[in-house]
Scaffold this motif. Structure first.
Motif, PDB file in Angstrom:
ATOM      1  N   ALA A  54       0.826  -1.215   0.000  1.00  0.00           N
ATOM      2  CA  ALA A  54       0.000   0.000   0.000  1.00  0.00           C
ATOM      3  C   ALA A  54       0.860   1.265   0.000  1.00  0.00           C
ATOM      4  CB  ALA A  54      -0.929  -0.011   1.199  1.00  0.00           C
ATOM      5  N   ASP A  55       2.012   1.197   0.669  1.00  0.00           N
ATOM      6  CA  ASP A  55       2.868   2.383   0.796  1.00  0.00           C
ATOM      7  C   ASP A  55       3.948   2.492  -0.278  1.00  0.00           C
ATOM      8  OD1 ASP A  55       1.459   3.148   3.036  1.00  0.00           O
ATOM      9  OD2 ASP A  55       2.865   2.199   4.435  1.00  0.00           O
ATOM     10  N   ALA A  56       4.318   1.398  -0.901  1.00  0.00           N
ATOM     11  CA  ALA A  56       5.437   1.394  -1.849  1.00  0.00           C
ATOM     12  C   ALA A  56       4.994   1.869  -3.222  1.00  0.00           C
ATOM     13  CB  ALA A  56       6.009  -0.018  -1.960  1.00  0.00           C
ATOM     14  N   ASP A  57       5.943   2.417  -3.969  1.00  0.00           N
ATOM     15  CA  ASP A  57       5.626   2.779  -5.349  1.00  0.00           C
ATOM     16  C   ASP A  57       5.971   1.604  -6.261  1.00  0.00           C
ATOM     17  OD1 ASP A  57       8.397   2.866  -5.826  1.00  0.00           O
ATOM     18  OD2 ASP A  57       8.486   5.040  -5.645  1.00  0.00           O
ATOM     19  N   LYS A  58       5.510   1.684  -7.482  1.00  0.00           N
ATOM     20  CA  LYS A  58       5.667   0.596  -8.452  1.00  0.00           C
ATOM     21  C   LYS A  58       7.122   0.201  -8.640  1.00  0.00           C
ATOM     22  CE  LYS A  58       4.560  -0.374 -13.320  1.00  0.00           C
ATOM     23  NZ  LYS A  58       5.848  -0.497 -13.955  1.00  0.00           N
ATOM     24  N   GLU A  59       8.009   1.168  -8.799  1.00  0.00           N
ATOM     25  CA  GLU A  59       9.420   0.871  -9.040  1.00  0.00           C
ATOM     26  C   GLU A  59      10.048   0.148  -7.857  1.00  0.00           C
ATOM     27  OE1 GLU A  59       8.107   4.000  -9.653  1.00  0.00           O
ATOM     28  OE2 GLU A  59       8.011   3.726 -11.823  1.00  0.00           O
ATOM     29  N   GLU A  60       9.690   0.568  -6.644  1.00  0.00           N
ATOM     30  CA  GLU A  60      10.239  -0.070  -5.451  1.00  0.00           C
ATOM     31  C   GLU A  60       9.801  -1.534  -5.369  1.00  0.00           C
ATOM     32  OE1 GLU A  60      10.590   0.776  -0.657  1.00  0.00           O
ATOM     33  OE2 GLU A  60       8.998   1.757  -1.787  1.00  0.00           O
ATOM     34  N   VAL A  61       8.530  -1.785  -5.627  1.00  0.00           N
ATOM     35  CA  VAL A  61       8.020  -3.162  -5.600  1.00  0.00           C
ATOM     36  C   VAL A  61       8.725  -3.994  -6.667  1.00  0.00           C
ATOM     37  CG1 VAL A  61       6.000  -4.620  -5.990  1.00  0.00           C
ATOM     38  CG2 VAL A  61       5.787  -2.525  -4.629  1.00  0.00           C
ATOM     39  N   GLU A  62       8.874  -3.464  -7.863  1.00  0.00           N
ATOM     40  CA  GLU A  62       9.529  -4.195  -8.949  1.00  0.00           C
ATOM     41  C   GLU A  62      10.980  -4.526  -8.605  1.00  0.00           C
ATOM     42  OE1 GLU A  62       8.850  -1.564 -12.244  1.00  0.00           O
ATOM     43  OE2 GLU A  62       6.912  -2.485 -12.710  1.00  0.00           O
ATOM     44  N   GLU A  63      11.712  -3.546  -8.073  1.00  0.00           N
ATOM     45  CA  GLU A  63      13.113  -3.773  -7.723  1.00  0.00           C
ATOM     46  C   GLU A  63      13.255  -4.832  -6.640  1.00  0.00           C
ATOM     47  OE1 GLU A  63      14.945  -0.066  -6.652  1.00  0.00           O
ATOM     48  OE2 GLU A  63      14.531   0.817  -8.609  1.00  0.00           O
ATOM     49  N   LEU A  64      12.433  -4.736  -5.614  1.00  0.00           N
ATOM     50  CA  LEU A  64      12.525  -5.698  -4.512  1.00  0.00           C
ATOM     51  C   LEU A  64      12.029  -7.083  -4.922  1.00  0.00           C
ATOM     52  CD1 LEU A  64      11.481  -3.400  -1.550  1.00  0.00           C
ATOM     53  CD2 LEU A  64      13.777  -4.220  -2.138  1.00  0.00           C
ATOM     54  N   LEU A  65      11.091  -7.122  -5.838  1.00  0.00           N
ATOM     55  CA  LEU A  65      10.624  -8.407  -6.355  1.00  0.00           C
ATOM     56  C   LEU A  65      11.750  -9.124  -7.091  1.00  0.00           C
ATOM     57  CD1 LEU A  65       8.179 -10.239  -6.522  1.00  0.00           C
ATOM     58  CD2 LEU A  65       7.446  -8.997  -8.545  1.00  0.00           C
ATOM     59  N   VAL A  66      12.510  -8.379  -7.872  1.00  0.00           N
ATOM     60  CA  VAL A  66      13.663  -8.956  -8.574  1.00  0.00           C
ATOM     61  C   VAL A  66      14.682  -9.488  -7.565  1.00  0.00           C
ATOM     62  CG1 VAL A  66      15.653  -8.415 -10.044  1.00  0.00           C
ATOM     63  CG2 VAL A  66      13.373  -7.627 -10.697  1.00  0.00           C
ATOM     64  N   VAL A  67      14.938  -8.729  -6.513  1.00  0.00           N
ATOM     65  CA  VAL A  67      15.880  -9.169  -5.477  1.00  0.00           C
ATOM     66  C   VAL A  67      15.410 -10.484  -4.856  1.00  0.00           C
ATOM     67  CG1 VAL A  67      16.782  -8.623  -3.173  1.00  0.00           C
ATOM     68  CG2 VAL A  67      16.758  -6.865  -4.946  1.00  0.00           C
ATOM     69  N   ALA A  68      14.145 -10.547  -4.474  1.00  0.00           N
ATOM     70  CA  ALA A  68      13.608 -11.755  -3.837  1.00  0.00           C
ATOM     71  C   ALA A  68      13.627 -12.954  -4.790  1.00  0.00           C
ATOM     72  CB  ALA A  68      12.192 -11.495  -3.331  1.00  0.00           C
ATOM     73  N   ILE A  69      13.291 -12.727  -6.039  1.00  0.00           N
ATOM     74  CA  ILE A  69      13.312 -13.813  -7.024  1.00  0.00           C
ATOM     75  C   ILE A  69      14.729 -14.341  -7.194  1.00  0.00           C
ATOM     76  CG2 ILE A  69      13.062 -14.354  -9.487  1.00  0.00           C
ATOM     77  CD1 ILE A  69      10.599 -12.446  -9.462  1.00  0.00           C
ATOM     78  N   ASN A  70      15.683 -13.446  -7.343  1.00  0.00           N
ATOM     79  CA  ASN A  70      17.070 -13.872  -7.527  1.00  0.00           C
ATOM     80  C   ASN A  70      17.587 -14.635  -6.316  1.00  0.00           C
ATOM     81  OD1 ASN A  70      17.424 -12.981 -10.160  1.00  0.00           O
ATOM     82  ND2 ASN A  70      18.022 -10.938  -9.508  1.00  0.00           N
ATOM     83  N   LYS A  71      17.216 -14.216  -5.118  1.00  0.00           N
ATOM     84  CA  LYS A  71      17.630 -14.937  -3.914  1.00  0.00           C
ATOM     85  C   LYS A  71      17.017 -16.335  -3.874  1.00  0.00           C
ATOM     86  CE  LYS A  71      18.676 -11.008  -0.926  1.00  0.00           C
ATOM     87  NZ  LYS A  71      18.325 -10.297   0.322  1.00  0.00           N
ATOM     88  N   ALA A  72      15.748 -16.455  -4.229  1.00  0.00           N
ATOM     89  CA  ALA A  72      15.101 -17.773  -4.249  1.00  0.00           C
ATOM     90  C   ALA A  72      15.755 -18.675  -5.287  1.00  0.00           C
ATOM     91  CB  ALA A  72      13.602 -17.627  -4.532  1.00  0.00           C
ATOM     92  N   LEU A  73      16.026 -18.145  -6.466  1.00  0.00           N
ATOM     93  CA  LEU A  73      16.647 -18.955  -7.516  1.00  0.00           C
ATOM     94  C   LEU A  73      18.075 -19.334  -7.151  1.00  0.00           C
ATOM     95  CD1 LEU A  73      15.257 -17.244 -10.747  1.00  0.00           C
ATOM     96  CD2 LEU A  73      14.471 -19.351  -9.620  1.00  0.00           C
ATOM     97  N   GLU A  74      18.785 -18.469  -6.446  1.00  0.00           N
ATOM     98  CA  GLU A  74      20.128 -18.800  -5.986  1.00  0.00           C
ATOM     99  C   GLU A  74      20.083 -19.960  -4.985  1.00  0.00           C
ATOM    100  OE1 GLU A  74      23.790 -16.762  -3.460  1.00  0.00           O
ATOM    101  OE2 GLU A  74      22.292 -15.465  -4.380  1.00  0.00           O
ATOM    102  N   GLN A  75      19.117 -19.911  -4.079  1.00  0.00           N
ATOM    103  CA  GLN A  75      18.954 -21.009  -3.122  1.00  0.00           C
ATOM    104  C   GLN A  75      18.619 -22.310  -3.860  1.00  0.00           C
ATOM    105  OE1 GLN A  75      19.283 -21.126   0.272  1.00  0.00           O
ATOM    106  NE2 GLN A  75      20.124 -19.069   0.142  1.00  0.00           N
ATOM    107  N   ALA A  76      17.733 -22.225  -4.837  1.00  0.00           N
ATOM    108  CA  ALA A  76      17.359 -23.408  -5.612  1.00  0.00           C
ATOM    109  C   ALA A  76      18.558 -23.975  -6.358  1.00  0.00           C
ATOM    110  CB  ALA A  76      16.230 -23.069  -6.587  1.00  0.00           C
ATOM    111  N   GLU A  77      19.384 -23.105  -6.917  1.00  0.00           N
ATOM    112  CA  GLU A  77      20.584 -23.549  -7.633  1.00  0.00           C
ATOM    113  C   GLU A  77      21.541 -24.273  -6.690  1.00  0.00           C
ATOM    114  OE1 GLU A  77      23.323 -24.287 -10.634  1.00  0.00           O
ATOM    115  OE2 GLU A  77      21.242 -23.669 -10.793  1.00  0.00           O
ATOM    116  N   ASN A  78      21.718 -23.734  -5.485  1.00  0.00           N
ATOM    117  CA  ASN A  78      22.593 -24.370  -4.504  1.00  0.00           C
ATOM    118  C   ASN A  78      22.098 -25.769  -4.138  1.00  0.00           C
ATOM    119  OD1 ASN A  78      24.237 -22.110  -4.435  1.00  0.00           O
ATOM    120  ND2 ASN A  78      23.277 -21.257  -2.612  1.00  0.00           N
TER     121      ASN A  78
END
Length: 101
Positions: A54-78
């Motif tokens: 509710a408080d975040a802007d679109k760009e902030e959500v998009e950037e943090l979503l990319v961070v979270a996705i990359n972290k999940a995929l890194e864990q999966a790769e490991n």
């Protein structure tokens, strides 16, 4: 030789099934965005905290979503690499001793 190839294909299929059952997560902004994937690097879910959203802007959500996705995929790769290494070692033993390592 053909038997080893068939065995390797069977073992790889077993590893894939095990990895489907493994769950890993990536978090961003202290858990305000959580991405869950399986060990085969398939995204299973995305959760965004309602108050943050509710408080975040679109760009902030998009950037943090990319961070979270990359972290999940890194864990999966490991996890995937660990499973494949274990399968290879089980199939071929510790061949390092053959080569003086």
């Amino acid at each position: 030789m053909f038997d080893k190839l068939m065995e390797a294909q069977q073992k790889a299929g077993e590893v894939k099934k095990r990895l489907d059952a493994v769950t890993v997560s990536g978090f961003a902004e202290g858990g305000k965005i959580t991405v869950t994937a399986n060990g085969n690097k398939v995204i299973q879910s995305v959760h965004i905290d309602e108050a943050f959203f509710a408080d975040a802007d679109k760009e902030e959500v998009e950037e943090l979503l990319v961070v979270a996705i990359n972290k999940a995929l890194e864990q999966a790769e490991n996890v995937s690499q660990s499973e494949m290494a274990a399968m290879t070692k089980n199939m071929f033993g510790d061949l390092g001793g053959m080569f003086g390592q």
